[in-house]
Design a protein around this motif. Structure first.
Motif, short mmCIF file in Angstrom:
data_model
loop_
_atom_site.label_atom_id
_atom_site.label_comp_id
_atom_site.label_asym_id
_atom_site.label_seq_id
_atom_site.Cartn_x
_atom_site.Cartn_y
_atom_site.Cartn_z
N LYS A 165 0.82 -1.21 0.00
CA LYS A 165 0.00 0.00 0.00
C LYS A 165 0.86 1.26 0.00
O LYS A 165 0.57 2.24 0.70
N GLY A 166 1.93 1.22 -0.79
CA GLY A 166 2.77 2.38 -0.95
C GLY A 166 3.76 2.63 0.18
O GLY A 166 4.42 3.67 0.21
N GLU A 167 3.87 1.67 1.10
CA GLU A 167 4.76 1.82 2.24
C GLU A 167 5.85 0.76 2.23
O GLU A 167 5.64 -0.36 1.77
N ALA A 168 7.01 1.11 2.78
CA ALA A 168 8.10 0.16 2.89
C ALA A 168 7.72 -0.97 3.82
O ALA A 168 6.80 -0.83 4.65
N PRO A 169 8.39 -2.13 3.73
CA PRO A 169 8.12 -3.21 4.68
C PRO A 169 8.22 -2.71 6.12
O PRO A 169 9.03 -1.83 6.44
N GLN A 170 7.41 -3.28 6.98
CA GLN A 170 7.30 -2.76 8.34
C GLN A 170 8.60 -2.84 9.14
O GLN A 170 8.89 -1.98 9.97
N ALA A 171 9.40 -3.88 8.91
CA ALA A 171 10.67 -3.99 9.63
C ALA A 171 11.60 -2.84 9.26
O ALA A 171 12.35 -2.34 10.11
N ASP A 172 11.57 -2.40 8.00
CA ASP A 172 12.39 -1.27 7.59
C ASP A 172 11.88 0.03 8.22
O ASP A 172 12.67 0.91 8.59
N GLN A 173 10.57 0.15 8.38
CA GLN A 173 10.01 1.30 9.08
C GLN A 173 10.42 1.27 10.56
O GLN A 173 10.72 2.30 11.16
N LEU A 174 10.44 0.07 11.13
CA LEU A 174 10.83 -0.08 12.53
C LEU A 174 12.26 0.43 12.76
O LEU A 174 12.55 1.00 13.82
N ALA A 175 13.13 0.23 11.80
CA ALA A 175 14.51 0.69 11.95
C ALA A 175 14.56 2.19 12.21
O ALA A 175 15.34 2.67 13.05
N THR A 176 13.72 2.94 11.50
CA THR A 176 13.67 4.38 11.69
C THR A 176 13.14 4.73 13.08
O THR A 176 13.67 5.60 13.77
N VAL A 177 12.09 4.03 13.50
CA VAL A 177 11.51 4.27 14.82
C VAL A 177 12.52 3.94 15.92
O VAL A 177 12.65 4.67 16.90
N ALA A 178 13.23 2.83 15.76
CA ALA A 178 14.18 2.40 16.79
C ALA A 178 15.33 3.37 16.96
O ALA A 178 15.90 3.49 18.06
N ARG A 179 15.70 4.08 15.90
CA ARG A 179 16.78 5.06 16.00
C ARG A 179 16.32 6.36 16.64
O ARG A 179 17.12 7.09 17.23
N ALA A 180 15.02 6.67 16.51
CA ALA A 180 14.52 7.94 17.00
C ALA A 180 13.90 7.85 18.40
O ALA A 180 13.59 8.88 19.01
N ASN A 181 13.75 6.63 18.90
CA ASN A 181 13.08 6.43 20.19
C ASN A 181 13.76 5.32 20.97
O ASN A 181 14.56 4.56 20.43
N ASN A 182 13.39 5.23 22.22
CA ASN A 182 13.83 4.13 23.07
C ASN A 182 12.69 3.11 23.11
O ASN A 182 11.82 3.17 23.98
N VAL A 183 12.67 2.21 22.15
CA VAL A 183 11.56 1.26 22.01
C VAL A 183 11.57 0.26 23.16
O VAL A 183 12.58 -0.40 23.42
N LYS A 184 10.45 0.13 23.83
CA LYS A 184 10.32 -0.79 24.97
C LYS A 184 9.41 -1.97 24.69
O LYS A 184 9.58 -3.04 25.26
N VAL A 185 8.40 -1.78 23.83
CA VAL A 185 7.42 -2.84 23.55
C VAL A 185 7.12 -2.87 22.05
O VAL A 185 6.89 -1.82 21.44
N ILE A 186 7.12 -4.07 21.48
CA ILE A 186 6.69 -4.25 20.09
C ILE A 186 5.59 -5.31 20.09
O ILE A 186 5.84 -6.47 20.43
N ALA A 187 4.37 -4.91 19.76
CA ALA A 187 3.23 -5.84 19.70
C ALA A 187 3.06 -6.29 18.25
O ALA A 187 3.00 -5.46 17.34
#
Length: 396
Positions: free
Chosen positions: A146-168
């Motif tokens: 749907k026009g978006e990168a695979p979710q794991a690749d999106q997660l990489a961006t989130v993980a660099r910008a935040n202190n991820v504690k929970v992934i559901a």
């Protein structure tokens, strides 16, 4: 009317087949980060805003969050059930789904948004219709969706910008073909006067091992992304969850199967035998296999098989919304019916936890996060209570 009482077989066939054509799914880019306000500063494990992230399919993206119960009223605010209502007969799904309206359907009440204060930031990467390959990294077989990168690749961006504690994570339902199962079972009720459970069970059994292998790979992909971002496995938790049944057992259905009421009035066109199979065989089978994946990968498991017990579409213990029965998490159904005539919203919302169901899912996640990181729990509701009545028990 939501169905087709007195309709011809040809019209019935056409309308029910739209369940597939309209992309009904169960059981979901960096642009997705706006859903969770991921922040702009560069953080690292142990620093920066804490974050909870949801990944996977429609059962966690927030599909059907537009609806507060089901109502036969087709105009205005649909007896208070339609959260996308603007005025008169004008509706704006973006009020609920934002920029993902008509696509990933990340609702404002999705599980990760309704979980409460378990992190500073809530980021929803899940997408309605997603399969495992939409979770994998592009470098390891992942496919954009749907026009978006695979979710794991999106997660990489989130993980660099935040202190991820929970992934559901909620994934596997679309790999098994939930949409086709529902379509075929509805067709068997409406047109063919036959059961679907036997053929469908055979198909599920043939796919199951490969599907669970891909669920396991999804967990591995998440681990790989987080390690690359500098996280140790113990720095955060992964919560792998199963699926609730949106329909009740045959004996718990308030509509008889001997006429059109299950379709026209209730929006649950399934035979008792097929309903029992879905509730007591298919959903537990999937939960059991997902629990096995969680154990083998050393992640937490959240069993949702009983989450909507008594709150399903057409359940005797719940009511449709009407002028005499206002929308309420304590009395209304927690799942979206099949609107076969497409008079209310999109067919893809069918058979998903609605706004009330998503509030309950959020509470389940909140309770799960308070448990050990490698635990396995089952989330259930308290009869007659709203989402605050959710509680955990040991898994079967």
């Amino acid at each position: 009317m939501i169905g087709f009482r007195n309709a011809s077989k040809d019209r019935a066939r056409s309308r029910v087949r739209r369940l597939a054509g309209a992309g009904m799914v169960l059981p979901l880019a960096a642009g997705a980060l706006v859903a969770g306000s991921a922040g702009t500063s560069v953080a690292s494990p142990g620093t920066g805003p804490t974050a909870v992230v949801s990944m996977g399919d429609s059962y966690i993206s927030g599909e059907a969050g537009r609806w507060k119960g089901n109502s036969l009223t087709n105009s205005g605010n649909r007896t208070g059930t339609d959260r996308a209502w603007v005025s008169g007969n004008t509706y704006d799904p973006a009020k609920v789904y934002g920029s993902t309206a008509g696509g990933c359907h990340r609702s404002d009440s999705a599980e990760v948004k309704s979980a409460g204060a378990i992190a500073d930031v809530a980021v929803n990467l899940a997408c309605s219709g997603a399969t495992s390959e939409n979770v994998f990294r592009a470098s390891n077989g992942g496919v954009a969706y749907k026009g978006e990168a695979p979710q794991a690749d999106q997660l990489a961006t989130v993980a660099r910008a935040n202190n991820v504690k929970v992934i559901a994570l909620s994934i596997g339902g679309n790999d098994l073909g939930f949409a086709d199962i529902i379509k075929d079972c509805a067709l068997d009720f409406v047109l063919w006067n036959s059961y679907c459970y036997d053929d469908q069970q055979s198909g599920v059994d043939q796919k199951m091992d490969a599907v669970m292998a891909n669920v396991g790979k999804s967990v591995d992909e998440i681990r790989a992304v987080m390690r690359a971002a500098g996280y140790t496995d113990s720095a955060y938790r992964i919560v792998l969850q199963s699926y609730p049944s949106p329909i009740p057992r045959g004996a718990e259905n308030r509509y008889t199967q001997s006429d059109w009421s299950r379709l026209n009035t209730g929006g649950c066109p399934f035979w008792n035998r097929d309903s029992d199979w879905a509730r007591d065989s298919l959903v537990p089978q999937i939960a059991g296999r997902l629990k096995g994946v969680a154990a083998s990968k050393g992640v937490q498991f959240l069993d949702l098989r009983d989450m909507m017990q008594g709150r399903e579409v057409c359940a005797k213990a719940s009511k449709q919304v009407s002028s005499s029965a206002p929308a309420s998490a304590k009395t209304s159904e927690w799942a979206r019916w099949i609107d076969s005539s497409e008079t209310q919203g999109l067919v893809q919302e069918s058979m998903h936890p609605n706004h009330f169901g998503q509030l309950a899912l959020g509470r389940c996640l909140n309770l799960a996060v308070a448990q050990p990181t490698n635990s396995a729990s089952s989330c259930k509701n308290t009869a007659g209570a709203d989402q605050t009545g959710m509680f955990l028990t040991s898994t079967p």
